[in-house]
Write a protein that holds these residues in place. Structure first.
Motif, short mmCIF file in Angstrom:
data_model
loop_
_atom_site.label_atom_id
_atom_site.label_comp_id
_atom_site.label_asym_id
_atom_site.label_seq_id
_atom_site.Cartn_x
_atom_site.Cartn_y
_atom_site.Cartn_z
N TRP A 167 57.25 36.20 48.08
CA TRP A 167 57.83 37.30 47.30
C TRP A 167 57.79 36.98 45.81
O TRP A 167 57.42 37.82 44.98
CB TRP A 167 59.28 37.55 47.74
N GLY A 169 54.33 37.25 44.35
CA GLY A 169 53.96 38.65 44.17
C GLY A 169 54.63 39.26 42.95
O GLY A 169 53.99 39.99 42.17
N ARG A 170 55.90 38.97 42.78
CA ARG A 170 56.62 39.48 41.60
C ARG A 170 56.03 38.91 40.31
O ARG A 170 55.92 39.61 39.29
CB ARG A 170 58.10 39.12 41.70
N ALA A 230 53.00 38.03 39.78
CA ALA A 230 51.73 38.72 39.52
C ALA A 230 51.98 40.09 38.90
O ALA A 230 51.21 40.55 38.04
CB ALA A 230 50.94 38.87 40.82
N GLU A 231 53.04 40.76 39.31
CA GLU A 231 53.34 42.10 38.81
C GLU A 231 53.83 42.10 37.37
O GLU A 231 53.47 42.99 36.60
CB GLU A 231 54.43 42.75 39.68
N ARG A 232 54.63 41.10 37.02
CA ARG A 232 55.36 41.22 35.76
C ARG A 232 54.98 40.20 34.69
O ARG A 232 55.49 40.26 33.58
CB ARG A 232 56.87 41.13 36.04
N GLY A 283 46.84 39.55 38.57
CA GLY A 283 47.81 40.62 38.64
C GLY A 283 47.84 41.33 39.98
O GLY A 283 48.26 42.49 40.07
N ASN A 284 47.43 40.62 41.02
CA ASN A 284 47.37 41.22 42.36
C ASN A 284 48.54 40.67 43.19
O ASN A 284 48.48 39.56 43.71
CB ASN A 284 46.04 40.86 43.01
N PRO A 285 49.63 41.44 43.34
CA PRO A 285 50.82 40.91 44.03
C PRO A 285 50.58 40.59 45.49
O PRO A 285 51.10 39.60 46.00
CB PRO A 285 51.85 42.03 43.86
N GLU A 286 49.79 41.41 46.19
CA GLU A 286 49.52 41.15 47.61
C GLU A 286 48.73 39.85 47.78
O GLU A 286 49.03 39.02 48.64
CB GLU A 286 48.75 42.31 48.24
#
Length: 226
Positions: free
Chosen positions: A100, A103-104, A106-108, A199-202
């Protein structure tokens, strides 16, 4: 050679708590001092000819690490290694929180964050040359910093502090050194960093999950040997 004998080999100068802390920690990590061994402050003070302050400070830090336990009216003793159940619980926890977090992250994560992550990945490239804490000490420190940074970049300080309190890397390295675990872990870190930087959360979550599952698989056979 006993604990005091090892400590007495420190440089002949004012002994700092860091010296005592790292020395005792190494003896515990390498099982020179076995679980259950009592560490008597007064005895160490007399034998080493130093004040109680650096000894107390180092034992307090080791207690915070979970490597020693303070018992009322009895002093300190070396803690037990992780049991199989504790080991499995720890990895179950990690598999919930760390994918988790990746993934976060990568998103932010912004450019500065990603630069920090890459810098940490590149900060340790050596391969430990023998199965001892002294050889693996820098690797263990990098491993802790790397996973902590991913939690930091996820932006949830509660999750990060919860993870820090497990001292998981210290206790997992206490179980076992060797078998190419450092090289494999570093390779897996690189995959995580690549996914986060894309930047790929998955993909980042999957890479972290794969890393943690591989780490668990590398260490599980230890309990079968015991």
């Amino acid at each position: 050679m006993g604990l005091a004998g090892q400590l007495a080999r420190l440089p002949q100068r004012q002994v700092l708590s860091d010296d005592v802390y790292e020395t005792v920690k190494g003896l515990i990590m390498d099982s020179v001092v076995e679980p259950g061994t009592r560490l008597n402050i007064d005895a160490l003070t007399r034998e080493l000819g130093i004040s109680q302050t650096p000894i107390r400070e180092s034992l307090a830090r080791l207690e915070s690490d979970g490597l020693v336990i303070k018992e009322p009216l009895r002093g300190y003793r070396v803690s037990s290694r992780l049991t199989r159940e504790e080991f499995e619980d720890l990895f179950e926890y990690r598999l919930h929180i760390e994918p988790w977090a990746a993934g976060r992250a990568a998103e932010r994560s912004g450019a500065e964050d990603l630069a920090r992550l890459k810098a940490e990945m590149l900060s340790y490239t050596d391969v430990p040359d023998r199965p001892s804490y002294e050889s693996y000490r820098a690797m263990a420190a990098h491993d802790q910093r790397f996973h902590d940074l991913v939690l930091e970049l996820a932006g949830n300080e509660t999750a990060r502090l919860s993870f820090q309190r497990t001292h998981c890397h210290l206790h997992l390295f206490r179980l076992y050194y060797g078998g190419g675990i450092a090289t494999k872990a570093l390779r897996e870190h690189k995959v995580v960093v690549t996914a986060v930087r894309k930047g790929n959360p998955e993909e980042a979550a999957a890479a972290m999950r794969s890393h943690i599952e591989a780490s668990r698989a590398r260490l599980r056979p230890i309990f079968d040997q015991d």
